[in-house]
Scaffold this active site. Sequence first.
Site, mmCIF file in Angstrom:
data_model
loop_
_atom_site.group_PDB
_atom_site.id
_atom_site.type_symbol
_atom_site.label_atom_id
_atom_site.label_comp_id
_atom_site.label_asym_id
_atom_site.label_seq_id
_atom_site.Cartn_x
_atom_site.Cartn_y
_atom_site.Cartn_z
ATOM 1 N N LYS A 127 -9.569 2.617 -3.367
ATOM 2 C CA LYS A 127 -10.117 2.008 -2.284
ATOM 3 C C LYS A 127 -11.585 2.397 -2.154
ATOM 4 O O LYS A 127 -11.888 3.515 -2.061
ATOM 5 C CB LYS A 127 -9.377 2.163 -1.194
ATOM 6 C CG LYS A 127 -9.570 1.441 0.124
ATOM 7 C CD LYS A 127 -8.759 1.746 1.327
ATOM 8 C CE LYS A 127 -9.225 1.135 2.624
ATOM 9 N NZ LYS A 127 -8.302 1.339 3.772
ATOM 10 N N GLU A 160 0.787 -1.186 -0.055
ATOM 11 C CA GLU A 160 0.084 0.048 0.031
ATOM 12 C C GLU A 160 0.800 1.168 0.017
ATOM 13 O O GLU A 160 1.898 1.345 0.732
ATOM 14 C CB GLU A 160 -1.058 0.157 1.316
ATOM 15 C CG GLU A 160 -1.889 1.229 1.266
ATOM 16 C CD GLU A 160 -2.868 1.033 2.351
ATOM 17 O OE1 GLU A 160 -3.666 1.899 2.715
ATOM 18 O OE2 GLU A 160 -2.481 0.188 3.459
ATOM 19 N N CYS A 179 -5.458 -2.517 2.224
ATOM 20 C CA CYS A 179 -5.696 -2.132 3.791
ATOM 21 C C CYS A 179 -6.646 -3.136 4.513
ATOM 22 O O CYS A 179 -6.356 -4.572 4.158
ATOM 23 C CB CYS A 179 -5.954 -0.697 3.910
ATOM 24 S SG CYS A 179 -5.893 -0.424 5.846
#
Length: 548
Positions: free
Chosen positions: A373, A306, A425
């Site tokens: 995301k 990430e 995540c």
Amino acid sequence: MTSSPPSKPQGFRLRHAGLAIAGMMARLTRVTGWRRSVIAFGFGAFTATALAPYYIWPALVLGLSALVLLIDSTKTAQRPKWSAFLTGWAFGFGYFLVGMYWLGFAFLVQADQFAWMIPIAVPAFTAFLGLFIGGATLLASFFWRGHFARILAFAAAWAVFEFARGHVLTGLPWNLVGQSFAGTAILAQLAAWVGPYGLSLVVVLLSALPAAIVKDGRFTALPLFLSLLGFSVLLAFGAVRLGGSAPLPREDARVVIVQPNVPQRDKLDAQLFLDHFYRMVQMTSEAVAMAKAEAGAKETYVIWPENAYPYLANNEDIPAFLGEVLPTQTTLVTGTIRTIEQEGGPRLFANSVAVFAKNRGETTMPLQTLYDKHHLVPFGEYLPLKGLLQALGLSQLAPVQDGFTPGPGPQTLNVGPAPFAPLICYEDVFPLALYPKAGRPDWLVLVTNDGWFGDNAGPKQHLDIARLRAIESGLPIARAANTGISAMIGPKGRLQDHLPLYTSGAITLELLAPLPRTPYDRFSHHSFMLLLLLVAIFPVTKKVARSG
């Protein structure tokens, strides 16, 4: 000459042990007032040790059985329902405080700004999560009838509120009770049929059964036997599934997972961004060269963690640079931060996955596609009730001032021979939200950064969650983390290889083929709901019959 006294017969010793256990359990049913809450808090904290990294599974049996007995004690309280709720809340507070204490480490990365929040935010958050267990014990108290029936009511109510915790206020299904078995794939295989909530329901039921070993003041071994039998069946079921045909490696793809091990404080330092980027490029170049030498013409998927480098998606020079240092038939899947320009509006930011691919005959490695995301972390990536909380002096931890903009939802990206669904995540925390229903991928790619939380329970629990998602979906998962734990997880939840915390390196493996769709993937939560109905029907009908 004296002789030693004759030893007591085995039957006498067993009866004596049974009476001693019955006496201890009876004392729990007589606890009153604030002592009940304190004891419940302690048992909740102890129960959390069944989770990673401790895996003290007997804590589940002792803790949950004790909670059942403490709920028994509320029947004589002045306000039984309130006492049942408070007892469950205290248990949940202890469970989540010990199970999620590591959240406080995120505030220490920028300690000068956020350390003062630790003694407020962590207890407040875990106390809030405890409300869900309080709600479960309150609901169960309405059906607290009979000897075994109360155990069924307890397990069913617990499952209802775990499911609610996974969906209310964006949801946080972290540290579900069934997650305690994800550290060893053999005990978690039932999740392929009933999902994580169904697995938790079974684990809670089997763990709470020993609370029924005392009936009318007498010790009976049947509940203990049923509990041991149930856990044995779980073990046998897992052994049979794992002992079946092994997932086969694909002939057209290999995976290289890069773990740069950048300290979180350094990762936030803009002056070091380029240094980190060049370091990952060098690690990747070496690992890919070795992979190509071994695998020849196979596509090589490289996974970076990430936010590996914030400017990958918006820097026009990146494709040419990557084309110079990486060979053909290479696909780079990497976390990044991208900017979204709006005409007449503010600049937006997204926490994204960027995919670059270099095909035969190309000299550059162009950007193929992006994924933003969509399930953002409250307080970490955006600030709920922003105006109110900022007025109170609170701010979010995201590296951009106004937080991130969420993407439209899960996606399957068709780049190279093996379509994959990216996750960023904690998006892997949410079962059945990993990829579009109509576009099942061949594998999952998780890019994350658990470096915020130090070398403690958090990153290990997060790895277990990924292992559960693999079992439930029947898909292999490539997990790239900044400082660990990076891993390649097979479609039955087994670790093929991994890099521990605070280790720099790369994993190179052949990509495994996916399994056929699991029952849980095919039927969604319906299998869990059916199991819940079967468990709940007896205490509900018993209450209705008595009310009539």
